[in-house]
Design an enzyme around this catalytic site. Structure first.
Site, PDB file in Angstrom:
ATOM      1  N   HIS A  81      -2.175 -12.269  -2.357  1.00 49.64           N
ATOM      2  CA  HIS A  81      -3.276 -12.906  -1.638  1.00 49.64           C
ATOM      3  C   HIS A  81      -2.980 -14.353  -1.274  1.00 49.64           C
ATOM      4  O   HIS A  81      -3.856 -15.052  -0.770  1.00 49.64           O
ATOM      5  CB  HIS A  81      -4.562 -12.799  -2.462  1.00 49.64           C
ATOM      6  CG  HIS A  81      -5.084 -11.400  -2.540  1.00 49.64           C
ATOM      7  ND1 HIS A  81      -6.250 -11.060  -3.194  1.00 49.64           N
ATOM      8  CD2 HIS A  81      -4.604 -10.236  -2.030  1.00 49.64           C
ATOM      9  CE1 HIS A  81      -6.444  -9.760  -3.093  1.00 49.64           C
ATOM     10  NE2 HIS A  81      -5.452  -9.241  -2.399  1.00 49.64           N
ATOM     11  N   HIS A  94       0.813  -1.212   0.000  1.00 56.86           N
ATOM     12  CA  HIS A  94       0.000   0.000   0.000  1.00 56.86           C
ATOM     13  C   HIS A  94       0.850   1.269   0.000  1.00 56.86           C
ATOM     14  O   HIS A  94       0.361   2.329  -0.401  1.00 56.86           O
ATOM     15  CB  HIS A  94      -0.955   0.000   1.197  1.00 56.86           C
ATOM     16  CG  HIS A  94      -2.144  -0.879   0.988  1.00 56.86           C
ATOM     17  ND1 HIS A  94      -3.395  -0.579   1.481  1.00 56.86           N
ATOM     18  CD2 HIS A  94      -2.282  -2.054   0.328  1.00 56.86           C
ATOM     19  CE1 HIS A  94      -4.252  -1.537   1.132  1.00 56.86           C
ATOM     20  NE2 HIS A  94      -3.585  -2.449   0.438  1.00 56.86           N
TER      21      HIS A  94
END
EC number: 1.11.1.21
Length: 733
Positions: free
Chosen positions: A275, A107
């Protein structure tokens, strides 16, 4: 004894004017309006003084030598110990902080956008507003606090910028993934970057402004924002506008990741690889408290307070655990994705997500804490990796060839966290890979020229027949492609390569004979000089001629160095983003550009890393040198073109001239003699900015003063040299 004064609480003081029933509330300083509140359309010159030394608490700025002294092996041991040392105040999911750190790094770096090079993790912006309070960054405040003991111990040997990005990289290695390496070398900034336009929406997760006029076309997202919603790093994991349509979500994914300079393979690798680790958090329907920037003092910079912790943690509101081994690298994300059919469900917090049909894999998935069990889940955007035809073709192959996924993820991850660092000459530390990639804009190391070589080459250029305008313009065109946001562009000989050779701003037809002549000089020399050096040296020759013609003897510095990049070392599509939409320094406005030229100028100066005085002196000098695009006379406020005089500022500030819009109403202006009405000059919006804006006029007046003629020349040379060397990070070593 005088009566003791009493004061109302801060923010509640009032003044009651005499005989007036209209009290005037006096606001405390923190509530006072700014100039931009009063005049919102004024150019923002604050972005030309970013991260000034006055706010930097370090002794001499970024200390690369301290970074080089870091004992990386000892640091890694300390970091690895931290990964599994769960803290009661923020317990580690599955006993390992690795997935949280991967998200934090992702992020931080993932705010990068290729359109203007802004964003990314290279300046340590995540701890500051607005990023520290974006909805997509819920709980990353805790991740950074977990790292504080390490930062405290190692001090200036590692910046926050490096530490935040390194954390995800090392965490994945600790969880069994082989990364492509890591480069230290990111400095810290000490204030938020206010030159980044994240979008016009005034509410979190808003999207109405960035899609204004798109008529439902999700590819028509406003530029340069890269995400579909205000406050999201990437896309809405529930699907566009919360609609759980995985095919529509794929459109958003492709658009958003494309704006991060990622292709379909890199995009799929980042989503699938990322993920593989960890989970999302939406285990209850409790609401998060306010974000860090608005949280009360006693929370000490942390935000989103709520009673949830451990298995009850709430962040995004989605409750998804992708694999059975959330702290181990393997291919199970794709194995689970393809071995189940999926049905839409709701998280306990009410968010759209997916679970296996017929209650498959029930009670077989680990909980974040304890021995309880749950079932696998997927995000709408995860299903895009299977059902979108393009992503599906890629991921189906990886399902059977996991080694290819590992390779592509390693490359994509390295690109993600290094994309905004600029050339490899800025990379520090023992973990830097030997391999290089096209996106790094490689420029081979050059040969240092002797003083005799430089003198001989300058003489050859001076005798070449090339004019001052040709030499100065070519050097500026090459160097001014640089942007400090991601440290791309600049010289390196690419002015003669595509796409730069064909840019409208570079005037290909005017450029061709200059390139040919410089290549002729290069071929005739046995010095080994690069074309890149000849371009800069040509600018030196042109400037020194102009300085001498103005009656001064000021040398223009030159430092040889880079060799020439080749066409095969140049990513044409990626370099296309560096093409200026306007260059106020040469009075160039791209066809159809709706942004006022003065805003383009400030943005260009910002990307070049210039201060307001440097921008001002360059404008004045380039105008009198006749460096305008297309030979335009706009703003050439002198009758001695080609001499480096301060005439531009003298005539701009002359109250004997009256300015008015040109009759053609084309954004240009005519200056007439105030007494006779006779036309004297023409100018652009950019030119009049330096007479109308109060701050810029103050600077222009300095250079217009009678005793500033030599100062103007010296300041111009210093600013010019800064632009010529903007991409020369080798000079900082």
């Amino acid at each position: 004894m005088a009566e003791a004064e009493t004061h109302p609480p801060i923010g509640e003081s009032q003044t009651e004017p005499a005989e007036s029933g209209c009290p005037m509330r006096i606001k405390p300083p923190v509530e006072g309006g700014s100039n931009r509140d009063w005049w919102p359309n004024a150019v923002n010159l604050k972005i030309l003084q970013k991260n000034p030394p006055a706010i930097d608490p370090s002794d001499e700025g970024y200390d690369s030598e301290a970074v080089k002294s870091l004992d990386v092996e000892a640091f890694q041991r300390d970091f690895d110990e931290l990964l599994t040392n769960s803290q009661d105040w923020w317990p580690a999911d599955f006993g390992h902080y690795g997935p949280l750190f991967v998200r934090m790094s992702w992020h931080a770096a993932g705010t990068y956008r290729v359109e203007d090079g802004r964003g990314g993790g290279g300046r340590g912006m995540q701890p500051f507003a607005p990023l520290n309070s974006w909805p997509d960054n819920v709980s990353l405040d805790k991740a950074r606090r977990l790292l504080w003991p390490l930062k405290k111990k190692y001090g200036k040997q590692i910046s926050w910028s490096d530490l935040i990005v390194y954390s995800g990289n090392r965490a994945m290695e600790h969880m069994g993934f082989k990364t492509a390496g890591f480069a230290f070398g990111r400095p810290d900034y000490w204030e938020p970057e206010e030159d980044i336009y994240w979008g016009a929406e005034a509410e979190w997760l808003g999207s109405q402004d960035r899609y204004a006029g798109a008529n439902g076309d999700r590819t028509k997202l406003e530029n340069p924002p890269x995400x579909p919603h205000m406050g999201l790093i990437y896309v809405n994991p529930e699907g566009p506008e919360g609609n759980p349509d995985y095919l529509a979500a794929a459109i958003d994914i492709r658009e958003t990741f494309g704006r991060m300079a990622m292709n379909d393979i890199e995009t799929a690798a980042l989503i699938v690889g990322g993920h593989t680790f960890g989970k999302t958090h939406g285990a209850t329907d409790i609401e998060n408290g306010v974000e860090p920037e608005x949280x009360p003092l006693e929370q000490m910079g942390l935000g989103w307070a709520n009673p949830g912790l451990g298995n009850d943690t709430v962040s995004s509101g989605l409750e998804v655990t992708w694999t059975q081994h959330p702290t181990k690298w393997d291919n199970s994300f794709l194995e689970i994705l393809y071995s189940n059919e999926w049905e839409l469900t709701k998280s306990p917090a009410g968010a759209n997500q997916w679970k296996p049909k017929d209650n498959g894999w029930a009670n077989s998935w680990p909980m974040a804490q304890g021995t309880g069990k749950t079932h696998p889940s997927m995000l709408t955007t995860d299903l895009s990796m299977r059902f979108d035809p393009i992503y599906g073709e890629i991921t189906r192959r990886w399902l059977d060839h996991p080694e290819e996924l590992a390779e592509e993820y390693a490359k994509a991850w390295f690109k993600l966290i290094h994309r905004d660092m600029g050339p490899v000459t800025r990379y520090l530390g023992p973990l830097v890979p030997k391999q290089t990639w096209l996106w790094q804009d490689i420029i081979p190391a050059g040969k240092q020229l002797s003083d005799a070589d430089v003198a001989t080459l300058k003489a050859a250029i001076a005798d070449s027949g090339l004019s001052i305008q040709q030499l100065v313009n070519t050097a500026w065109k090459a160097a001014a492609s640089y942007r400090s946001s991601d440290m791309r562009g600049g010289n390196g000989g690419r002015i003669r390569l595509q796409p730069q050779l064909g840019w409208e701003v570079n005037e290909p037809e005017e450029l061709a004979p200059v390139i040919a002549k410089l290549e002729e000089i290069q071929a005739a020399s046995d010095s080994g000089v690069s074309f890149a050096d000849l371009v800069v040296l040509g600018g030196v020759v042109g400037l020194e001629k102009a300085i001498k013609a103005a009656g001064f003897d000021v040398a223009v510095p030159f430092t040889s160095g880079p060799r020439d990049a080749l066409q095969e070392q140049t990513d044409v599509d990626s370099f296309a983003y560096l093409e200026p939409k306007g260059d106020g320094f040469r009075n160039f406005v791209a066809k159809g550009d709706s942004v006022p030229a003065e805003y383009r100028l400030i943005d260009r100066a910002n990307l070049l890393g210039l201060s307001a005085p440097q921008m001002t002196v360059l404008i004045g000098g380039l105008r009198v040198l006749g460096a305008n695009h297309g030979g335009s006379e706009l703003g050439v406020l002198t009758d001695k073109v080609g001499q480096l005089t301060n005439d531009y500022f003298v005539n701009l500030t002359d109250m004997g001239t009256k300015w008015a819009p040109a009759p053609a109403d084309d954004g240009t202006y005519v200056g007439t003699d105030r007494a006779t009405g006779s036309p004297k000059w023409t100018a652009s919006r950019v030119d009049l900015l330096f007479g109308s804006n109060s701050q810029l006029r103050a600077l222009a007046e300095v250079y217009a003063e009678d005793d500033s003629k030599e100062k103007f020349v010296k300041d111009f040379v210093a600013a010019w040299t800064k632009v010529m060397n903007a991409d020369r990070f080798d000079l900082e070593a």
